[in-house]
Motif scaffolding. Sequence first.
Motif, short mmCIF file in Angstrom:
data_model
loop_
_atom_site.label_atom_id
_atom_site.label_comp_id
_atom_site.label_asym_id
_atom_site.label_seq_id
_atom_site.Cartn_x
_atom_site.Cartn_y
_atom_site.Cartn_z
N LEU A 192 12.60 -1.51 -3.90
CA LEU A 192 12.36 -0.59 -5.00
C LEU A 192 11.29 -1.09 -5.97
O LEU A 192 10.73 -0.31 -6.73
CB LEU A 192 13.66 -0.30 -5.75
N ASN A 193 11.05 -2.40 -5.98
CA ASN A 193 9.95 -2.88 -6.84
C ASN A 193 8.84 -3.55 -6.02
O ASN A 193 7.98 -4.23 -6.58
CB ASN A 193 10.46 -3.81 -7.95
N GLY A 194 8.91 -3.39 -4.72
CA GLY A 194 7.81 -3.85 -3.86
C GLY A 194 7.89 -5.31 -3.45
O GLY A 194 7.00 -5.80 -2.75
N LEU A 195 8.93 -6.04 -3.90
CA LEU A 195 9.04 -7.45 -3.45
C LEU A 195 9.15 -7.48 -1.93
O LEU A 195 8.65 -8.40 -1.28
CB LEU A 195 10.25 -8.12 -4.10
N VAL A 196 9.85 -6.48 -1.38
CA VAL A 196 9.83 -6.24 0.06
C VAL A 196 8.92 -5.04 0.27
O VAL A 196 9.14 -4.00 -0.35
CB VAL A 196 11.26 -5.93 0.58
N PRO A 197 7.86 -5.13 1.01
CA PRO A 197 7.46 -6.21 1.92
C PRO A 197 6.40 -7.16 1.33
O PRO A 197 5.98 -8.05 2.04
CB PRO A 197 6.85 -5.42 3.07
N HIS A 198 6.01 -7.00 0.04
CA HIS A 198 4.88 -7.79 -0.47
C HIS A 198 5.17 -9.29 -0.44
O HIS A 198 4.28 -10.09 -0.19
CB HIS A 198 4.53 -7.36 -1.90
N TYR A 199 6.42 -9.70 -0.75
CA TYR A 199 6.76 -11.12 -0.77
C TYR A 199 7.39 -11.60 0.53
O TYR A 199 7.43 -12.79 0.77
CB TYR A 199 7.70 -11.42 -1.95
N SER A 200 7.92 -10.66 1.30
CA SER A 200 8.68 -11.07 2.49
C SER A 200 7.89 -10.92 3.77
O SER A 200 8.18 -11.57 4.76
CB SER A 200 9.94 -10.21 2.59
N GLY A 201 6.87 -10.05 3.75
CA GLY A 201 6.23 -9.66 5.00
C GLY A 201 7.17 -8.71 5.75
O GLY A 201 8.18 -8.28 5.20
N GLY A 202 6.86 -8.40 7.00
CA GLY A 202 7.72 -7.53 7.78
C GLY A 202 7.12 -6.15 7.98
O GLY A 202 6.04 -5.84 7.45
N ALA B 275 10.49 6.30 -9.83
CA ALA B 275 9.86 6.82 -11.06
C ALA B 275 8.48 7.40 -10.74
O ALA B 275 7.52 7.21 -11.49
CB ALA B 275 9.75 5.72 -12.12
N GLY B 276 8.39 8.07 -9.61
CA GLY B 276 7.15 8.72 -9.20
C GLY B 276 6.12 7.77 -8.61
O GLY B 276 5.02 8.20 -8.24
N GLN B 277 6.43 6.50 -8.51
CA GLN B 277 5.47 5.50 -8.00
C GLN B 277 5.83 5.08 -6.59
O GLN B 277 7.01 5.09 -6.21
CB GLN B 277 5.46 4.25 -8.89
N ASP B 278 4.81 4.66 -5.87
CA ASP B 278 5.03 4.11 -4.53
C ASP B 278 4.99 2.58 -4.64
O ASP B 278 3.92 1.99 -4.85
CB ASP B 278 3.91 4.61 -3.60
N PRO B 279 6.13 1.90 -4.51
CA PRO B 279 6.16 0.44 -4.70
C PRO B 279 5.28 -0.32 -3.71
O PRO B 279 4.77 -1.40 -4.03
CB PRO B 279 7.63 0.06 -4.48
N ILE B 280 5.07 0.25 -2.53
CA ILE B 280 4.25 -0.44 -1.53
C ILE B 280 2.79 -0.45 -2.00
O ILE B 280 2.11 -1.47 -1.95
CB ILE B 280 4.33 0.25 -0.15
N ALA B 281 2.34 0.70 -2.51
CA ALA B 281 0.96 0.78 -2.97
C ALA B 281 0.77 0.05 -4.30
O ALA B 281 -0.25 -0.59 -4.54
CB ALA B 281 0.56 2.25 -3.12
#
Lengths: 334, 553
Positions: free
Chosen positions: B49-59, B68-74
């Motif tokens: 929900l805050n992008g830690l997955v996948p930004h910090y984990s990979g995968g 809240a209208g945002q895309d956590p991946i982007a």
Amino acid sequence: MRHPLGWVAWLAACSASVWRTRNPLYLILAVLAIVLVRNSSKTESDNPSVSSWRWIFAMVPISALFNALWTRVGDTRLFVLPDWLPLVGGAITLEALTYGAQNGLVLLALLLAFSVVNQHLSIHDWISFVPRVFHQLAVVVTIAVTYVPLSIREIHVIRDAQTIRGHQPRGARDWVPLFVPLLTGALERALTLSESMAARGFAAPVKPSWSLQGSVIAGAALICLGGLTPMLSNQIHGLIFILPGIALVVIALLFSERRSGVVRYEVQHLWRMDMLALFLSVVVVLLPMAPWLDSRSLVYYPYPVLTAPAFDPWFGGGMMLIAFPAFLAKRSHI
Amino acid sequence: MIELQHVTFTYPDGRAPALNDVSLVLAPGGMSVITGPSGCGKSTLLRCLNGLVPHYSGGHMSGRIRVAGQDPIAESPHGMARHVGMVQQDPEAQFVMDVVEDEIAFALETSGLSRSAMRMRVEETLDLLQLVPLRRRQVLTLSGGEKQKVVIAAALALRPDVLILDEPTSQLDPQSAETVLTALAGLNNDLGLTILLSEHRLDRVLQFADTLIVMRAGAAITGPTAQLAGTLAHPPPIIQIATAMGWSPLPLTIKRGRAHSERTRLAPAPAARAKAPARPILEVIGVTASHGTNRVLNHVSLIAGAGELTALMGRNGSGKSTLLRSIVGLQKVQHGSIRMAGHDISRMPVAERCRHIAYLPQDPNAMLFAPTVRDEVAATLRNHQVPVTEERGLITRMLETLGIDHLANAYPRDLSTGERQRVALAAILVTNPIALLLDEPTRGLDGSAKHALGTYLISCQARGLAIVLVTHDTEFAAELADRVIVLASGEVIADGSPHDVLAHSPVFSTQVAKLFPGSGWLTATQVLATRQPASQTLSAENQTDAVNLTHNG
């Protein structure tokens, strides 16, 4: 004293005073003065690291013992260790023991002064001394430093956990059960912290400015060129490149400071007590340089035969002046 | 506010997806609870929900996420920091600064706010979480609940739309957990903050939740709490009783449950039969101990008999852990003596004591270092100089007893919390001790791991082990203990049967005792056994499995 600068000035004054002398009488006075400051601290009960003070005091006997074991100088023999003992075999002298204790006192005074300042300054205070352009680096370094007490606490937990399994370290291999949980635990904690910091927006990328980056690169290139020039011609020609290079880097850093996006939450004001602390710190540093004082009593060398150290009340008073934060703290409370 | 559509995620080395076609929609201003066994994907879902997955984990991830209208991946975690605040299990591991006020201001300093706006934000946040008196305190000197409130305040400083919390009360005692949950309920009710938290201790949080998300093996089912709570594999006692008695609507609070329980006729609990005194294994006689100048134990006495389970309870800092450490010799005893099977062991070395008295500390991770589970257990035997010829048989038997023989070659630190705890138990019990001391063993365990631990402790009792259990888990103590001792300020303030100590205590009573006050019953198992034939008694295993419900996403 409220301003961090006051405490840093006091630390500088302590360090300068202690480094200047090896006279054990002055050093003992300096230690007493610092302990007085420590005991007047109202944050004492808040500081979890207070228990580590006893380890700091162990500096004196440890230093004395090491010096006595490795040094073979001095006329007063206490006892003789057999020659077949590698490295430490030979006469143990009173002078070597005293010289080691002197150095231990210097270390003790410095470590005590650092721990007192650490007790009064928060991480935020330390970071506030670093230019904002290096804010992220300062935070990371500070976190690394704060990991030390956490790791010490972790070592105790792991040692207990292994002891209840009958573990008793003897050889190097026996340290693995302590080292592996410590390392993996530290890595797990670091990962949690980095996630937590990222989730709070730390290290959010700031758009790089090409002009600033270009200025730093150009400045660095000029400095390098200036460094190489003396090899080809003379040193003056080198300075022609070095000085504009330094100016370019400084200007770029000043602009970066504005663009860093970091706004300090709290800016401390220098109060009257802080100004007084700065003044007294300068007095402590300059007093021994007074032309009417004979600075010979600052020097003390126990070899070849131990003699009583000299004592000058001016220098003794100067050392006790280190205790001024204790009295300023009392005045602040009133 | 939160929308996931067919989200599937697999970690880089994962064999199976951690999230498997998860779809859910959570409305703004709600409070939702995610539950499920360890490793089911709760933390992964929160970190998406805050992008830690996948930004910090990979995968590898597929599907669509909007928060809240945002895309956590982007947006990445940095971009999402203004929309999603995050709180993790261990508050101490999340502190960056050492003073409460500086910790709250930390995120604001790089947010681009002016100094005056920052001051305003910090003051508001301190007020919201009632932290004003603590503002200049060192964070490490705070209690567990206060620390977690500071972490929540720090997460709220950027005024996020959503607050996500990963088992925020798992490391806390009941009073601290209550403080944190009350603060969260206040934020949700007064500010309309959307809150999503994962939790094993449903008896603590269910009453606050509008929506329940039940996860298993990466799949999620979402529904109103009152609707889904009855289908949980390990429901809290109030839900067990309400489901079995057919109370409708399902009460989530004791207050609502009492409306039903007052109409239920329940025979009073029979008076506890006096047990024949067991052979004393451990005798603690008038023990006094201190941490520096602070006296932690003051003339404490305790006798643990063979086959007896004694629960030690009390708030944090009351001296429970110190008492266990004194028994095994890790804490110096100033006065008093400790006897084992009639012999004074005050001068016996720690290693020798622990061969006969097994001690499981709060954090079993501190024990685990070997590359395999088998090596981990073998290390204890080698420490005690057990002949290598006996080693293999002892280890195999121990692993089989604890049901972890299939994990013999696994790396201990890769296992779930419950499995790691069983490895640690194997490592301390392999010397065949006569007593077992456990320090908060249910902390961080999911329902099935806790159930397995309870079953194992009962088997230890049957084998004649004297067990002393330090716990904050009243329900667990009521299920298992023969005797309950309550400590306060280093002194024993209550000592008796679970009925005598737990039934009438406002702090330590169980949900059932609160639901049927004066009846003398303590656990759901006891109550349901009075109503139904033994064959129909409700147990955790025969509950309807949550996964059988239909997806709503």
